[in-house]
Write an enzyme that holds these catalytic residues in place. Sequence first.
Site, short mmCIF file in Angstrom:
data_model
loop_
_atom_site.label_atom_id
_atom_site.label_comp_id
_atom_site.label_asym_id
_atom_site.label_seq_id
_atom_site.Cartn_x
_atom_site.Cartn_y
_atom_site.Cartn_z
N GLY A 87 0.28 5.36 -2.68
CA GLY A 87 -0.84 4.44 -2.73
C GLY A 87 -0.55 3.25 -1.84
N SER A 88 -1.60 2.49 -1.50
CA SER A 88 -1.39 1.22 -0.81
C SER A 88 -1.09 0.13 -1.83
CB SER A 88 -2.62 0.87 0.02
OG SER A 88 -2.74 1.72 1.12
N GLY A 89 -0.84 -1.06 -1.34
CA GLY A 89 -0.52 -2.17 -2.25
C GLY A 89 0.97 -2.37 -2.40
N HIS A 90 1.77 -1.54 -1.70
CA HIS A 90 3.23 -1.66 -1.80
C HIS A 90 3.84 -2.17 -0.50
CE1 HIS A 90 2.62 0.54 -5.42
NE2 HIS A 90 2.21 1.62 -4.80
N ASP A 113 0.87 11.34 -6.46
CA ASP A 113 1.49 11.59 -5.17
C ASP A 113 1.96 13.03 -5.07
OD1 ASP A 113 2.09 8.59 -3.91
OD2 ASP A 113 1.99 8.64 -6.09
N HIS A 165 3.59 -0.34 -9.83
CA HIS A 165 2.22 -0.80 -10.08
C HIS A 165 2.20 -1.67 -11.32
CE1 HIS A 165 2.50 3.33 -8.66
NE2 HIS A 165 1.59 3.00 -7.80
#
Lengths: 331, 331, 215, 215
Positions: free
Chosen positions: B54-57, B110, B219
């Site tokens: 995911g993005s945000g990392h 994932d 997250h």
Amino acid sequence: MKKFVNDPQQFVPEMLKGIELANPGTLRYVPEYNLIMRADAPRDDKVSIVQGSGSGHEPAHVMVVGKGMLDAACPGDVFSAPPSDYVYETTKLMRSEKGVLHIINNYTGDRMSFDMGRELAEAEDIKIATLIVDDDVAVKDSTYTVGRRGVAGNFFVIKAVGAASERGAELDELVKLGERVNSVTRTMGMALTSCTPPAKGSPLFELGEDEMEMGVGIHGEPGRRREKLANANAIIDELLEAVVSDLPYGSGDEVALMINGLGGTPISELYIVYGHAHQRLADRGIEVTRSYVGEYCTSLDMAGASLTLVKLDDELNELFDAPAEVAVRIF
Amino acid sequence: MKKFVNDPQQFVPEMLKGIELANPGTLRYVPEYNLIMRADAPRDDKVSIVQGSGSGHEPAHVMVVGKGMLDAACPGDVFSAPPSDYVYETTKLMRSEKGVLHIINNYTGDRMSFDMGRELAEAEDIKIATLIVDDDVAVKDSTYTVGRRGVAGNFFVIKAVGAASERGAELDELVKLGERVNSVTRTMGMALTSCTPPAKGSPLFELGEDEMEMGVGIHGEPGRRREKLANANAIIDELLEAVVSDLPYGSGDEVALMINGLGGTPISELYIVYGHAHQRLADRGIEVTRSYVGEYCTSLDMAGASLTLVKLDDELNELFDAPAEVAVRIF
Amino acid sequence: MSKTALSQAELVVRVIAQTAVGNETYFCELDAVVGDGDFGYSLARGFEVVLGDWDAMEYSDVGGLLKRTAVTLSKRIGGTSGPIWGTAFLRAGGVLTNVTDPGGADVIAALRAAIEGIKQRGSTDLGDKTLLDALVPAVDELEAALGEGAGAALERAAAKARESAEATKGMVAQRGRAAYTGERSRDSVDAGAIGVAVMFEAVTKAWREAGLELA
Amino acid sequence: MSKTALSQAELVVRVIAQTAVGNETYFCELDAVVGDGDFGYSLARGFEVVLGDWDAMEYSDVGGLLKRTAVTLSKRIGGTSGPIWGTAFLRAGGVLTNVTDPGGADVIAALRAAIEGIKQRGSTDLGDKTLLDALVPAVDELEAALGEGAGAALERAAAKARESAEATKGMVAQRGRAAYTGERSRDSVDAGAIGVAVMFEAVTKAWREAGLELA
Ligand SMILES: Nc1ncnc2c1ncn2[C@@H]1O[C@H](COP(=O)(O)OP(=O)(O)O)[C@@H](O)[C@H]1O
Ligand SMILES: Nc1ncnc2c1ncn2[C@@H]1O[C@H](COP(=O)(O)OP(=O)(O)O)[C@@H](O)[C@H]1O
Ligand SMILES: [Mg+2]
Ligand SMILES: [Mg+2]
Ligand SMILES: [Mg+2]
Ligand SMILES: [Mg+2]
């Protein structure tokens, strides 16, 4: 206070100790004077470059000590300029045949501390010159006689002067170079939130959920005005207009563009900001040929960003390309 | 929401566009598949290394594409694994004679996306192998059958495998190497605050002013328990105990120590954390010979940190020393 | 050097130091309104060393005491306040060095030297909304009232300091961080000026309680 | 292929898609309790493309419609839901490919295939606190009630889906992100299961309103 902190009064010393431990062999921490220095400095064939300011702006400046950048950084406590005694002792430790260069952000406290420290050190026959950085367009020279503040743009001054000093440039050459970089560098910042100094334990100022502060300095001090929160592009347009119109930068110019996060803004957002700024500059015929995105000069955990432009030429490009070895590998 | 955002649905694409603009010549953004790739990839004399999540990392993983690290990153939306179609298309774009290596953090979404993407790509005769990273000690293998999560430790897997792939290592050698790095890598994280996904516009979960969450994933998903807020040293002691006792690491070991910020914690605090962890390890006879302090694998604007240990040996030291050229210069 | 003058000076310096330490949070809050919230922290960090090193401080007269204090403050306090307060104590100490028996006029001369030092170090003057806007009127008052005896004069000076400090509300800051807020600084008092008023009040109270008159 | 069967299937897919788009925020909130709050976002991003591409979608039977939908979902939805929902539609579509006139038994077979697909893709089963815990009982109910007519059977299935979804409160999650919360997941319903219930309810309502019976 949602922070990693033990004793707030030990905040800076514990951080400096951590920097030393993480960089054995290359950096030294001198607890007596709250100082981070290159383990191999000073050298008599190189002007020593020293910057001081309050803490809370990391990586500025304690984490950019190293080959090609600073020889030492003497930070004060969080958001307080270093005591003049630290400036004096740091200068003595950095004494070199070729001289010591003080780089100062134009803030009242920093200037006074460095003035006093310089006086004391000159009494011991140390050759010293001073560079004042004042890149912040938010503060109008004419309105407030304290003048513009020095903010994230100082990285370009440090980088250029640091690179030139490695090649043996003389003290007066470095002053001329630094002044030249400063004269083509402009910054404006803005805050989305306040920040929380560890010793205070609560936010430094209040900013409503739908407000933002345009033109802040690196402690969140206001510069222009409080506005209603806007979207990313509108914010960037405003920062860019202020910066571009100030020098001014014009069609055909090549520039370095720095998007500097203030500590609490994730790098994902900084790239959103960068992308829009880059494209808007292209629309004006200004070409970005060097980019810097990340945290350089922060305000603790503040959410927000600053935008810096530097007008480039061959000499500056070459100096910015030169290698640098610092704890945070940002250049 | 105190964020630089225009349209939340364009958050990831706008960020990726910014990355491309800031790295002309070296990185390419392929909007159709939400993908960042090296401009010079794929090469038939090199296994292509691909990571998705995911993005945000960020900087994980779109900002660590480059020589010596990833050949491509295919991110999903914020905190969502990429659609399997993106995995499939990315894999096709990265097709190489020597094969394509998928690196995946062990999260349900994932794994499923990459499974499906791999099936589709294998149908076109692309040679693919998969590396699962699961370094998070907070989740006990025995308790939850989904197994440990993959978190910040994946940087060491990427770095080792990326370096080896540059020297022409074969796909099966890279798998063995990656599994070996994963097997000597352990992480535990904790959150001081929640984070705010742009599309949600409000914090993902609630954490009281005097609470912290120990053992979070990337997250903020819980892993161990919610506790009363403690001071920095007490937090570090707890993270360290969990990590050291898991492998276990013992007296005489040489290790890499990574203190990873989760996005909202300033680097000043990360060095406080680092310093204490380094000294506590020394007390146990474990010597830190490589240090990593900064943001590697974040959770948007979350305040918090994770601690990773990697047991070193000559081969790993040599691979970690190898040059890498990525957008964020963190290695 | 009369024992009395020295012990009176010691009382004054101690009270100032204790006041700085005791008002750390309050002074920080004042500075947080349009400054950066560290004024109280800075003063406290400096003056707590003055108190901690008290017995080890070496001096033989009032000038020496003030100069030793100045050195400690300059060493420990960063920001604007270190140079400002350090310079003030240093200049006052300079005037009183080798003055055998300092009287009222000497004290006023020392305070005037401190004020000149602050003006010079801070490139500032009356009306810029700094601590000078409490200190200068208070010293004027002290001088004018000296004939009434030290206790009464101190009381009048403290009242003047308070009144002047409160009156900084309504002024626009021209120096220091507060200057960046421009018009917005008008709505609050200056932290340094209030600090000066609080110290004058504390010294006056201690003076009365000790039953002192000027030597 | 009877025109009726296809248009009924179109109605069902459209209603599912509209329900996903219309409940974006609600489904996100459900997922935020012990998950990562993106369930509604993921579904909405996928199904809004299904709706947007509706007229351009090419298919000639119910199987084709479901497979086209599956491809769109797999392309657009990330996270767990893309593979799960994509697989479900793909498997159901597989069963109904080349079925000239799908009747009640065919629909049940398709739903069973979807369930098997989800179990396989998610390495999961009934009782793990996922959407299966609403879907499986609902399909069982639908099958048992088919004799009463499609409308009535749907109504019973929807009621069962709702009841089962609510009953996920009290279960401990064994799969997906919620599993990391362990015991803490017991206090809330599963987002996916509630999603299934909401969709069954919406389809039932639309079915009734359209005055349809199974072809
Ligand atoms: N240039 C100056 N000269 C004299 N006093 C000043 C000046 N600038 C600020 N001050 C005084 O210092 C006070 C703030 O001190 P402090 O908080 O330590 O400084 P800083 O702004 O460096 O944090 C102000 O309230 C004001 O009274
Ligand atoms: N392994 C699995 N198999 C089937 N369904 C699952 C699985 N894990 C989670 N789910 C379902 O998916 C829902 C969450 O979907 P979503 O939020 O898109 O996933 P993610 O956890 O990747 O963000 C859960 O509420 C549950 O019903
Ligand atoms: Mg300050
Ligand atoms: Mg998700
Ligand atoms: Mg201040
Ligand atoms: Mg989710």
